[in-house]
Design a protein around this motif. Structure first.
Motif, PDB file in Angstrom:
ATOM      1  N   LEU A  14       1.563   0.490  -7.664  1.00 45.91           N
ATOM      2  CA  LEU A  14       2.518  -0.613  -7.478  1.00 45.91           C
ATOM      3  C   LEU A  14       3.773  -0.105  -6.768  1.00 45.91           C
ATOM      4  CD1 LEU A  14       2.144  -2.272 -10.987  1.00 45.91           C
ATOM      5  CD2 LEU A  14       1.513  -3.314  -8.821  1.00 45.91           C
ATOM      6  N   THR A  44      -5.170 -11.618  -6.046  1.00 41.93           N
ATOM      7  CA  THR A  44      -3.717 -11.822  -6.068  1.00 41.93           C
ATOM      8  C   THR A  44      -3.247 -11.983  -7.516  1.00 41.93           C
ATOM      9  OG1 THR A  44      -3.846 -12.896  -3.917  1.00 41.93           O
ATOM     10  CG2 THR A  44      -1.838 -13.278  -5.171  1.00 41.93           C
ATOM     11  N   LYS A  95       1.306  -7.609   1.620  1.00 40.89           N
ATOM     12  CA  LYS A  95      -0.068  -7.752   1.098  1.00 40.89           C
ATOM     13  C   LYS A  95      -0.546  -9.198   1.138  1.00 40.89           C
ATOM     14  CE  LYS A  95       0.166  -3.576  -1.689  1.00 40.89           C
ATOM     15  NZ  LYS A  95      -0.695  -2.758  -2.500  1.00 40.89           N
ATOM     16  N   GLU A 127      -4.699 -10.910 -10.259  1.00 40.31           N
ATOM     17  CA  GLU A 127      -4.806  -9.621 -10.962  1.00 40.31           C
ATOM     18  C   GLU A 127      -3.590  -8.754 -10.658  1.00 40.31           C
ATOM     19  OE1 GLU A 127      -8.346  -7.248 -10.413  1.00 40.31           O
ATOM     20  OE2 GLU A 127      -9.605  -9.025 -10.400  1.00 40.31           O
ATOM     21  N   TYR A 128      -3.225  -8.730  -9.364  1.00 45.16           N
ATOM     22  CA  TYR A 128      -2.097  -7.895  -8.937  1.00 45.16           C
ATOM     23  C   TYR A 128      -0.805  -8.361  -9.617  1.00 45.16           C
ATOM     24  CZ  TYR A 128       1.328  -5.640  -5.953  1.00 45.16           C
ATOM     25  OH  TYR A 128       2.379  -4.886  -5.502  1.00 45.16           O
ATOM     26  N   ARG A 155      -0.612  -7.200 -13.106  1.00 41.96           N
ATOM     27  CA  ARG A 155      -0.245  -5.767 -13.161  1.00 41.96           C
ATOM     28  C   ARG A 155       1.259  -5.604 -12.955  1.00 41.96           C
ATOM     29  NH1 ARG A 155      -2.150  -1.244  -9.879  1.00 41.96           N
ATOM     30  NH2 ARG A 155      -2.656  -2.535  -8.074  1.00 41.96           N
ATOM     31  N   LEU A 162      -5.065  -4.299  -3.885  1.00 39.70           N
ATOM     32  CA  LEU A 162      -4.491  -5.154  -4.931  1.00 39.70           C
ATOM     33  C   LEU A 162      -4.911  -4.744  -6.342  1.00 39.70           C
ATOM     34  CD1 LEU A 162      -4.829  -8.592  -3.115  1.00 39.70           C
ATOM     35  CD2 LEU A 162      -2.764  -7.271  -3.468  1.00 39.70           C
ATOM     36  N   ARG A 163      -6.126  -4.252  -6.485  1.00 36.19           N
ATOM     37  CA  ARG A 163      -6.574  -3.908  -7.845  1.00 36.19           C
ATOM     38  C   ARG A 163      -6.229  -2.466  -8.215  1.00 36.19           C
ATOM     39  NH1 ARG A 163     -12.642  -5.239  -9.410  1.00 36.19           N
ATOM     40  NH2 ARG A 163     -11.853  -7.368  -9.303  1.00 36.19           N
TER      41      ARG A 163
END
Ligand SMILES: Cc1cc2nc3c(=O)[nH]c(=O)nc-3n(C[C@H](O)[C@H](O)[C@H](O)COP(=O)(O)OP(=O)(O)OC[C@H]3O[C@@H](n4cnc5c(N)ncnc54)[C@H](O)[C@@H]3O)c2cc1C
Length: 492
Positions: free
Chosen positions: A473, A398, A370, A400-401, A404, A468-469
């Motif tokens: 995962l 990035t 990613k 934000e990811y 998470r 990414l959002r």
């Protein structure tokens, strides 16, 4: 003495590192973190570069953070205003207190047994060791030691001053002087009109032309919207409009390169008039977006050319003389000052040597997941912005990811997240496809992107937004492992 430990160590207190600090303390607030900054100041690029006219070449509605509206009138902003914006963010959110200045990170080694990175930094000439569970590299993409300057034959003979924009001397007085700026990239097109205001004459000497596009420095709609709507809402609307417009124009340009070329060159011709040799000086041999387009606010470059305070020469350098530059065509350019706007030296992994369980990591052999994590390297991410849009768009996503991811690891008690490629057919491609010299010189040292998702770098905000959002995962590629000892006991 045990090394100081943090849940997350961020490298770099520039736009990205400060953005990362904000996201972490907002969306993964239970995590302790520190930002290690090699210099004695924050702001990175926007503090380092001090050349006349330094400014953004993308709009501040997308170069600004998603969470902090850009409220100034100018959309194409000057360097000091951007620096102020970044530092204001750090102050307003208490991120400043997390920054450790003067910590130049040199190496980081991962231990699977401890699920920990051991990070070595140099501080005042002495080594310092810290540890962290997650390492977030936000140190940009080029070396701070110095820019790229090719060997110019006879450079030592030149009696005037030779200056690289990355190390602009504070005392440089160029009023009424003859200046030659070597280069045709974003820095050259910024410097030339600015220096032309007071210099005797400024010549932009380029080997080959670049696409140059003029845009208004102020965004009239944005400024009007701010009067009618709350600042945050106005910012979000303009940000989205700019994202969508730039994606649309990028796609159209790549789909119809001949028309795009004609249109861009046509706009230059409209600016400079029929007598100007646009074919030689502003018509590149490559297609738009094979290299980054250069943006000039309010046509300032073209105005300087029309006023005769600046000119463009397209030729090759044979060598420097005592009084200027001799060109392959036989012409000579007289100069008191030569500015080598010849680019950056790209740097991989912020110049940090990495190892995983004792084995050295060769960044050139890595496959990027990613565009921000790396095959076989646990608990490490990097921020790398777009080549066709503002850096911060990808930086925000990035961050934000990563928040998470950290939250998932807390919930599951699994201490390690490692991208693993299981697809034997996955092709390997260069990290960037730009044909520019500074990119090509560095690509063999950079990680590779894959030929398909999630290993491919699409340079596409909308696609990344989903990936990414919103995307899961645990996608079968990102492996979660290494339970905390307590979780391991419970499981047994
Ligand atoms: C002149 C110029 C103009 C630009 N204009 C634009 C633009 O208009 N739009 C756009 O999208 N992009 C632009 N860029 C790209 C720009 O660099 C990014 O937009 C953005 O500033 C990058 O922020 P960053 O924090 O990731 O990196 P940087 O700004 O480079 O900051 C990195 C920080 O990390 C520190 N650091 C690095 N390595 C280490 C280490 N090993 N240990 C400790 N500290 C470390 C550095 O000292 C620095 O403070 C421009 C770049 C330049 C050079």
């Amino acid at each position: 003495m045990a090394a100081e430990h943090f849940d997350v160590l961020i490298v770099g207190a520039g736009l990205s590192g400060i953005g990362a600090g904000y996201h972490l303390q907002t969306a993964a607030a239970d995590r302790s973190y520190a930002i290690l900054e090699g210099r004695e100041a924050s702001g990175g690029t926007w503090d380092l570069f001090r050349y006349p006219g330094i400014r953004s070449d993308s709009d501040m509605f997308t170069l600004g953070y998603s969470f902090k509206p850009w409220t100034q009138a100018k959309a194409i902003a000057d360097g000091p205003s951007i620096l102020n914006y970044v530092r204001e963010t750090a102050r307003e959110h208490g991120i400043e207190d997390h920054i450790r200045y003067g910590h130049q990170v040199t190496s980081a080694s991962w231990s699977t047994r401890d699920a920990t990175w051991t990070v070595e930094a140099m501080r005042g000439g002495k080594p310092v060791t810290l540890t962290a569970n997650f390492l977030f590299l936000c140190g940009g993409y080029y070396s701070y030691e110095g820019g790229y300057t090719p060997e110019f034959p006879g450079a030592e003979r030149f009696k005037g001053r030779i200056v690289h924009p990355q190390k602009w001397p504070e005392d440089l007085d160029y009023a009424h002087k003859q200046v030659v700026v070597i280069g045709s990239g974003a820095t050259a097109v910024t410097l030339v009109p600015e220096m032309a205001r007071t210099a005797g004459h400024v010549t932009m000497l380029q080997r080959s032309p670049t696409y140059v596009v003029s845009r208004p420095a102020e965004d009239a709609l944005a400024n009007r919207l701010r009067n009618w709507l709350p600042a945050r809402l106005a910012y979000q609307i303009i940000r989205w409009r700019n994202v969508l417009l730039s994606m649309y124009f990028y796609r159209a340009t790549r789909k119809h390169p001949a028309q795009a070329k004609q249109r861009i060159v046509g706009m230059v011709r409209e600016q400079l008039g029929p007598d100007y040799d646009v074919a030689t000086h502003f018509t590149p041999s490559y297609n738009p977006w094979d290299q980054r387009l250069c943006l000039v606010p309010d046509a300032d470059l073209f105005l300087a050319l029309k006023a005769g305070t600046a000119s463009v020469v397209t030729d090759h350098i044979e060598g420097f003389t005592e009084t200027g530059i001799r060109l392959k065509s036989g012409k000579e350019l007289a100069a008191d000052i030569i500015v080598t706007a010849t680019g950056l030296t790209l740097q991989v992994m912020n110049g940090i040597s990495l190892s995983v369980d004792g084995a050295a990591v060769d960044p050139a052999k890595l496959l990027a997941y990613k565009g921000m994590m790396y095959e076989g390297v646990p608990n490490l991410a990097t921020v790398f912005g777009y080549t066709n849009a503002s850096w911060t768009l990808k930086c925000d996503l990035t961050c934000e990811y990563i928040c998470r991811l950290l939250n998932r690891m807390t919930q599951t008690g699994l201490r390690q997240a490692t991208p693993r490629n299981h697809d034997a057919e996955m092709g390997r491609e260069p990290w960037l496809s730009f044909s520019s010299g500074y990119v090509q010189r560095a690509m063999e040292k950079f990680p590779k992107q894959g030929s398909k998702a999630p290993w491919k770098l699409y340079q596409n905000y909308a696609r990344d937004l989903v990936s990414l959002r919103y995307a899961r995962l645990d996608d079968g590629v990102l492996e979660f492992s290494n339970p905390t000892p307590k979780a391991a006991k419970t499981a047994a």
